[in-house]
Structure formats: structure tokens, C-alpha cells
Scaffold this motif. Structure first.
Motif, mmCIF file in Angstrom:
data_model
loop_
_atom_site.group_PDB
_atom_site.id
_atom_site.type_symbol
_atom_site.label_atom_id
_atom_site.label_comp_id
_atom_site.label_asym_id
_atom_site.label_seq_id
_atom_site.Cartn_x
_atom_site.Cartn_y
_atom_site.Cartn_z
ATOM 1 N N ILE A 121 110.827 21.461 -34.685
ATOM 2 C CA ILE A 121 110.571 20.423 -33.609
ATOM 3 C C ILE A 121 111.601 20.587 -32.556
ATOM 4 O O ILE A 121 111.372 20.546 -31.356
ATOM 5 N N ALA A 122 112.803 20.699 -32.973
ATOM 6 C CA ALA A 122 113.787 20.698 -31.920
ATOM 7 C C ALA A 122 113.668 21.997 -31.021
ATOM 8 O O ALA A 122 113.828 21.942 -29.815
ATOM 9 N N MET A 123 113.327 23.112 -31.667
ATOM 10 C CA MET A 123 113.243 24.472 -30.951
ATOM 11 C C MET A 123 111.632 24.117 -30.063
ATOM 12 O O MET A 123 112.005 24.575 -29.012
ATOM 13 N N ALA A 124 110.776 23.634 -30.575
ATOM 14 C CA ALA A 124 109.524 23.314 -29.660
ATOM 15 C C ALA A 124 109.864 22.553 -28.357
ATOM 16 O O ALA A 124 109.385 22.764 -27.397
ATOM 17 N N GLU A 125 110.626 21.508 -28.738
ATOM 18 C CA GLU A 125 111.129 20.624 -27.538
ATOM 19 C C GLU A 125 111.833 21.257 -26.473
ATOM 20 O O GLU A 125 111.703 21.124 -25.338
ATOM 21 N N THR A 126 112.636 22.289 -26.779
ATOM 22 C CA THR A 126 113.552 23.126 -25.789
ATOM 23 C C THR A 126 112.530 24.207 -25.182
ATOM 24 O O THR A 126 112.798 24.499 -24.115
ATOM 25 N N LEU A 127 111.807 24.608 -25.967
ATOM 26 C CA LEU A 127 111.018 26.086 -25.547
ATOM 27 C C LEU A 127 109.754 25.893 -24.775
ATOM 28 O O LEU A 127 109.582 26.599 -24.030
ATOM 29 N N PHE A 128 109.182 24.719 -25.220
ATOM 30 C CA PHE A 128 107.421 24.644 -24.602
ATOM 31 C C PHE A 128 107.447 23.395 -23.904
ATOM 32 O O PHE A 128 106.506 23.321 -23.443
ATOM 33 N N ILE A 129 108.521 22.936 -23.410
ATOM 34 C CA ILE A 129 108.456 21.945 -22.106
ATOM 35 C C ILE A 129 109.273 22.406 -21.124
ATOM 36 O O ILE A 129 110.421 22.772 -21.375
ATOM 37 N N ASP A 130 108.435 22.550 -19.967
ATOM 38 C CA ASP A 130 109.129 23.292 -18.736
ATOM 39 C C ASP A 130 110.598 22.618 -18.388
ATOM 40 O O ASP A 130 110.720 21.166 -18.381
ATOM 41 N N ILE A 131 111.590 23.448 -18.275
ATOM 42 C CA ILE A 131 112.792 22.846 -18.145
ATOM 43 C C ILE A 131 113.072 21.892 -17.014
ATOM 44 O O ILE A 131 113.487 20.909 -17.031
ATOM 45 N N GLY A 132 112.317 22.340 -15.776
ATOM 46 C CA GLY A 132 112.626 21.543 -14.579
ATOM 47 C C GLY A 132 111.359 20.466 -14.625
ATOM 48 O O GLY A 132 111.505 19.571 -13.650
#
Lengths: 83, 611
Positions: free
Chosen positions: B573-584
Motif C-alpha cells: 500500500i505504501a509503495m502504491a501511494e508513492t508510485l501510482f499517484i502523480d508526484i505533482g
């Protein structure tokens, strides 16, 4: 330093001082609209006969969405209060 | 173009060589010494300017190149404008190669940008001809350099440091041109190079070779063009030979492009081939039709108001015209060219465990380097997905379909256990190491706001690896108890498999949808479902033991394995929150504020349990 002052005055002339908050407000409003519409459709579905598994799934989703809407509205009020 | 890799490694030796030559010849041939010093300054100035643009654009250049390249015409136009603006085709080429690697643009668009960039690079000749020779620009050099030195003392932001580098670079370039001009002028008093002028096609071939050789040695067609233009302006070479030298300079860049491609990834190599084909075609056409092109230049020069004797401007016009003609000639065949390029440099064997997106050439570009790390982390997750599904004895295709998860759990991947360590060693270990190594190197060039994002990406990588390790621990008992005759323990372990299968499916949806509400809902659901593994709090373990449904040994295993499942879920879940929501994106911030917290997830689960 002079440049910073200049940029600030241009921003205020064009009414762009709060553009970051404005962008956030717009995104939040759009998201709340989507969540509300989803909440409505789930509520409507829950009024129809469903099997237990599906009903549990929808109730859980409804609870999550309601909580998110509540939080979202709180943030939106804060953003308006800032202005 | 595409010379970045080789150019960077050769830049210092070339400059040292030029300066040593300049010092050595100072007493014997002071004029040649001045020219060599001028060329060295020109190259140093270009380097400063490129560095300045990297720091100044703050990702803007990358965004422009990504957004305005969705069709060939736009790609050519963008290639032209960006190169003309930053005066560095090599900077544009490294961004394009990295975008190509990150699949942010298609090969067709990348080839279009390369073509446009070839025209854009001809603006250097115009700038040297118009400003370098018509005005005494060396007068402006010192104020620019001094301003550039003083700016960072008062304004610390990276944008200002970028502007300072651009000013210093321009100042040094102006000085370089000034020295070259002065050198050629004094040289004329001693030796007249014009006496070596050769007429006819023999002369053309000789001067094409000289131009190409000079570019190969200096590794910069812009520097060669500056030498040609200043030599022409001082009458050291005649106009016809200058035209041939210009064609040679264009051809010379292909050699450096090929050298650079040897170090590049397959995308870089394909683009280098496109560049090579373009330059060779353009060069051959220009040589064959050199006289007709010269007449065309004379004709166009009168239309745009360039004087008949203004050879430097006419040379700049010639440089632009033959590159435009090259683009017009090759562009209609771009689809065929891309088809051909796609058949080249296809990696042999399995590349699953090798980096696809990391290219050292993008290290100096914070935003592009961050995108490359992000893409490579997604690649790492794809591999992890394959390992985790196998470890859970699930079929990947069932997870990715809409199959009922109860059925997906029954459809086993294999009847025997798979060696997760083997898969980890082949698909994860090396790739993970490369990502961490690349991130550490990229960090050196990053401003604080990028470092924060990079740190999150590093954590996401660690989460992926931890999830695989958790699966490995889980696997042993999973296989044992899912084939157990005790229906209760079997049900518990299948429930773990089903829960993780649901999470993997949700992450796949999150990775592929643009709907923000869906992303937020699935992430919140995943957090709530992760709490199901807390079998002590929710009473599952107590119930099973109290009723004597499972043995003590089974209970211990179930307790430990539920912990592993809980950790795997948390990591993913932590990985998905970082990886699959656009940084900006705004969603990133909104998700942080509106998403379900761990406490809320626990409270929802407890409320459900009480019902």
C-alpha cells in the motif's frame, strides 16, 4: 529581490496571488463531486435486493466515501476561510 | 547531437589539449595560439551554458518536450525551438533518449525532435555571424561574466544560479569568438590560408573531409562552425570551401553520435542510427547539389536582404537551408525509418532483471532522472508482482482479470513450491541495486524538493523488496496448510491468499485508472482490509483455539504468517501511494489529507466486528 517584488505586483494585478490554493480548491471540488455522485449511486443500489457479500462490500464503500467527503468538506472550508 | 556521453568524457582532455597547444605555440605562432585559445573558451562557454539551462529550466524544458511532441510536425517544431533556445542539441538529445526509455514519447516523435534539433542547431551559425562578427561582442563579455559571478553571491536559488551560468557561458563564448577572430586576422598577415583554396569537386571533397575531421577532433559542430565563420569573415578561406567545410561539420557529428551510441541503451542507439541516416542523406544531397544550393542561397539572400558580399550570413543561410531540405527529404519516410529502427538492437535473452530506464546521461537533469527512477521502480514492482503471485500460488492472469477471487484462489499456479530466492536473485536483486546506485548518483545534482521525492521512491523500492521477503516467509506454511486436511486452517490460509490477491488486483486498477475517487477508495479499502490479518485483536485466533479447531502449532504458524501478510499489505500500500499517484498532482496532497488513517481503518474494522 527587486524581481520578487515585481513578480508579486504582477501576480496581484492579475489576481493570481492565491493561484495554488485556487488550484487545490478546484481539484477538491471536482473530487467531492465525484465522491458525492458515487455515494448517491451506492445508496440507491443498497435499496435494491442484494446478496450479503455484495451488500457488505457496498456498505463498506459507503462508509469510506462518507468519511472522505466529510474530511474533504472540512479542508474546503479551511481553504475558503484562508481567503 | 547525441554526443553527450562521449563529449562529457572527452571534454576535459580536448580543452586541455587545446590550451596546451595554445601555450606551446604562444612563442612560435601567436596567432594560431590565439585561435586555439578561442576554441577552448568557446567550448568552455558552451559547457557553462548547458549547465545553466539544466539548472534554470527546473523541469520546464522536459515538460515542453513531453507535451509538444505528439505528432511529427510538432516534434520537429519543438526540436527546432528548444535547440535554438538552449543552443545545445546534445542537451535536447539526452532528454529525448531518456523520455524514449521512459516511454513518455514514441520513437517517431523522438526522431522528429532529432530532425528539428538539426535545424535548431544551425541558429548557432546565425548568432555567430550576426552578433559575433558584426558587433564587437568581446566588449560585452566581461560585464556578463562578472554579473554571472556576482549573482550567486546574493541570490541562492537554483534558477538564479542557472541564469548566472548562462551569463558566464555566453560571456566566455563571446570572448572565444573574439579571440578566434583576432587570431585569424593576425594570421592573415603572416600566412594566407586562402592560397590553399581548391576549386571544383576535388576541393569540395577535401574541405568536406577537413570539416568532418575538425568536428570529430573538437567533438562540437558548433565550435567548428564558429571557426569556419570567423575564418571566412577574415578572408582566410573562400566562400565555396566554407560551404564544403559546413557540410563536413554536419557529417562529422555523425561520427561522434556513433561513438556516443556505443555507450547508450538500445533507444539511444536507435536514435543515433536515425541521426546518422539523416546526416548522411543530407550531406550527400548537399554535396551533389552544392552549386545549385549556393545559387538558391544567393537567390534567397537577395530576398531577405543579405548583401551579395556578406558571406558569413550567406553561409549561415546555407547551413539552415540544407538542413531544412534534409528534413523535407527524410520526413516523408519517417514511418518506414521507425519501422526499420525498431528491428535494430533488440536485446537478446531475458532482460527482466536488468534496468530498462536508467541512463547515466540523464543524471544531471533532476526531473528526468526522477522520472527514470520512478519508471524503473514500476518495473521492479512488475517483477515483484510476478514473484508474489507465484509465491502465493496464484495465477497472474486470474489476478488481472475480473474472475471471482474465491475461484482465483482455487486455481493453483503449481502443485509444488517455487524457489522465491532464485526469482529474487534473477529479477530483483540486481535491478534493486542498480536503482539505489543510480538514485545515489542522481541525488548529487538534485535540489531539496527533488531529494524528498527521491527519498520516497527509495522507500517504495525497499517496500517492494520487503514484500517479496515477506512472501518468501509466508510461502512455506501457505503450501503446507492450503493442502491440509484441517478445513479450518486451510480456510484461514486461503483467506490470506484471497486478501493479498485482492490487494494486488486493487493496485493494478490504481496503476491503470485516472479516476481520483477510485484511487482513493481502493487505497482506503486496502488499508481497512490489511487489518483483517490482526487475528488476535479480531478474535479469530481465540475462537479457533478455544473450540479446538486448530492445533497449537497451527495457531503459532497462523499468528506469525498473519503478521507477514499484514506487513506485505502495508508495504504494498505504501509503495502504491508513492508510485501510482502523480508526484505533482493535487491528488497526492488530497490523498494525504483525505485518505483513511491507520486509526480510522482499525476503528472501521472494529465497528464491523462488533456488528
Amino acid at each position: 529581490m527587486g524581481i520578487k517584488k515585481f513578480i508579486k505586483s504582477v501576480q496581484s494585478t492579475l489576481g493570481l496571488e492565491d493561484y495554488k490554493n485556487e488550484g487545490k480548491k478546484k481539484s477538491l471540488k471536482d473530487l467531492l463531486k465525484k465522491l458525492t455522485s458515487r455515494k448517491k449511486s451506492i445508496t440507491a443500489l443498497l435499496k435494491t435486493p442484494l446478496d450479503k457479500k455484495e451488500e457488505n462490500r457496498l456498505r463498506e464503500e459507503l462508509e469510506i466515501i462518507s468519511l472522505q467527503i466529510k474530511k474533504g468538506k472540512k479542508i474546503l472550508y479551511k481553504l475558503y476561510a484562508k481567503k | 547531437m547525441l554526443i553527450h556521453g562521449v563529449y562529457k568524457s572527452l571534454f576535459t582532455p580536448i580543452v586541455i589539449l587545446l590550451l596546451s597547444g595554445s601555450l606551446f605555440l604562444l612563442g612560435i605562432y601567436p596567432d594560431i595560439s590565439t585561435i586555439l585559445g578561442g576554441v577552448a573558451l568557446f567550448l568552455i562557454g558552451m559547457e557553462y551554458m548547458e549547465g545553466g539551462f539544466k539548472a534554470f529550466s527546473g523541469g520546464l524544458l522536459e515538460r515542453v518536450l513531453e507535451k509538444f511532441t505528439n505528432n511529427t510536425l510538432k516534434a520537429i517544431g519543438t526540436g527546432f525551438f528548444t535547440t535554438a533556445l538552449v543552443q545545445s542539441s546534445s542537451l535536447i538529445s539526452i532528454i529525448i533518449i531518456s523520455f524514449l526509455s521512459a516511454e513518455l514519447i514514441s520513437l517517431t516523435s523522438a526522431v522528429g525532435v532529432v530532425f528539428g534539433s538539426n535545424i535548431g542547431t544551425t541558429t548557432t551559425a546565425w548568432l555567430v555571424s550576426v552578433f559575433g562578427l558584426k558587433i564587437k561582442i568581446s566588449v560585452y563579455a566581461m560585464p556578463m561574466i562578472i554579473t554571472g559571478i556576482f549573482i550567486p553571491m546574493f541570490l541562492k536559488e537554483s534558477n538564479w544560479r542557472g541564469i548566472a551560468s548562462i551569463l558566464i557561458g555566453l560571456g566566455i563564448i563571446f570572448l572565444g569568438i573574439g579571440y578566434m577572430k583576432e587570431g585569424f586576422e593576425t594570421l592573415k598577415e603572416g600566412i594566407n590560408l586562402a592560397q590553399y583554396a581548391m576549386a571544383g569537386y576535388a576541393g569540395i571533397f577535401v574541405y568536406v573531409l577537413v570539416g568532418a575531421a575538425a568536428t570529430v577532433v573538437i567533438q562540437s559542430s558548433s565550435a567548428t562552425m564558429a571557426i569556419i565563420i570567423t575564418a571566412l569573415a577574415t578572408g582566410q578561406i573562400d566562400y565555396a570551401n566554407a560551404l564544403a567545410l559546413t557540410i563536413g561539420a554536419n557529417l562529422g557529428t555523425t561520427v561522434t553520435a556513433i561513438l556516443a551510441a556505443l555507450k547508450s541503451n538500445e533507444n539511444g542507439k536507435r536514435l543515433a542510427v536515425a541521426h546518422f541516416i539523416f546526416n548522411i542523406t543530407t550531406g550527400v544531397v548537399a554535396i551533389v547539389f552544392i552549386y545549385q544550393l549556393a545559387e538558391l542561397v544567393d537567390y534567397l539572400a537577395t530576398i531577405v536582404g543579405i548583401g551579395a558580399k556578406d558571406y558569413t550570413l550567406k553561409l549561415a543561410l546555407f547551413h539552415t537551408i540544407f538542413n531544412v531540405i534534409g528534413v523535407l527529404l527524410v520526413s516523408p519516410f519517417i514511418t518506414i525509418l521507425v519501422k526499420f529502427l525498431n528491428t535494430l538492437f533488440i536485446p537478446k535473452g531475458s532482460n527482466k532483471g536488468k534496468p530498462k530506464y536508467l541512463d547515466d546521461a540523464v543524471l544531471p537533469l533532476p526531473s528526468t532522472a526522477l522520472s527514470a527512477i520512478m519508471m524503473e521502480t514500476k518495473h521492479l514492482y512488475e517483477n515483484a508482482f510476478d514473484i508474489i503471485t507465484r509465491g502465493l500460488n496464484l495465477k497472474k492472469k486470474n489476478i488481472l482479470s475480473s474472475m471471482d477471487l474465491d475461484d482465483a484462489v482455487k486455481d493453483l499456479y503449481s502443485s509444488s513450491s517455487i524457489d522465491i530466492d532464485d526469482f529474487y536473485n534473477y529479477w530483483i536483486k540486481g535491478l534493486y541495486g542498480e536503482i539505489i546506485d543510480f538514485s545515489t548518483k542522481a541525488q548529487a545534482n538534485m535540489p531539496p524538493e527533488y531529494i524528498e521525492e527521491l527519498y520516497k521512491l527509495k522507500l517504495a523500492n525497499r517496500d517492494i523488496v520487503e514484500a517479496i521477503k515477506g512472501t518468501k516467509h509466508l510461502q512455506k506454511n501457505l503450501l503446507k496448510y492450503t493442502s491440509s486436511r484441517n478445513e479450518y486452517i486451510k480456510e484461514q490460509y486461503n483467506d490470506i491468499r484471497k486478501g493479498l490477491a485482492e490487494l494486488l488486483r486493487s493496485i493494478n486498477t490504481i496503476a491503470t485508472t485516472d479516476e481520483e475517487d477510485v484511487i482513493m477508495l481502493l487505497l482506503s479499502k486496502a488499508k481497512i482490509h490489511a487489518e483483517r490479518y490482526d487475528i488476535i485483536t479480531n478474535g479469530t485466533l481465540d475462537r479457533l483455539i478455544r473450540k479446538g479447531l486448530i492445533t497449537n502449532q497451527m495457531a503459532t504458524s497462523l499468528m506469525n504468517d498473519s503478521d507477514y501478510a499484514h506487513s506485505i499489505s502495508k508495504n504494498l500500500i505504501a509503495m502504491a501511494e508513492t508510485l501510482f499517484i502523480d508526484i505533482g498532482s493535487d491528488l497526492k496532497k488530497l490523498h494525504e489529507d483525505m485518505g483513511i488513517s491507520d486509526e480510522e481503518a482499525k476503528s472501521i474494522v472494529h465497528k464491523k466486528d462488533r456488528l
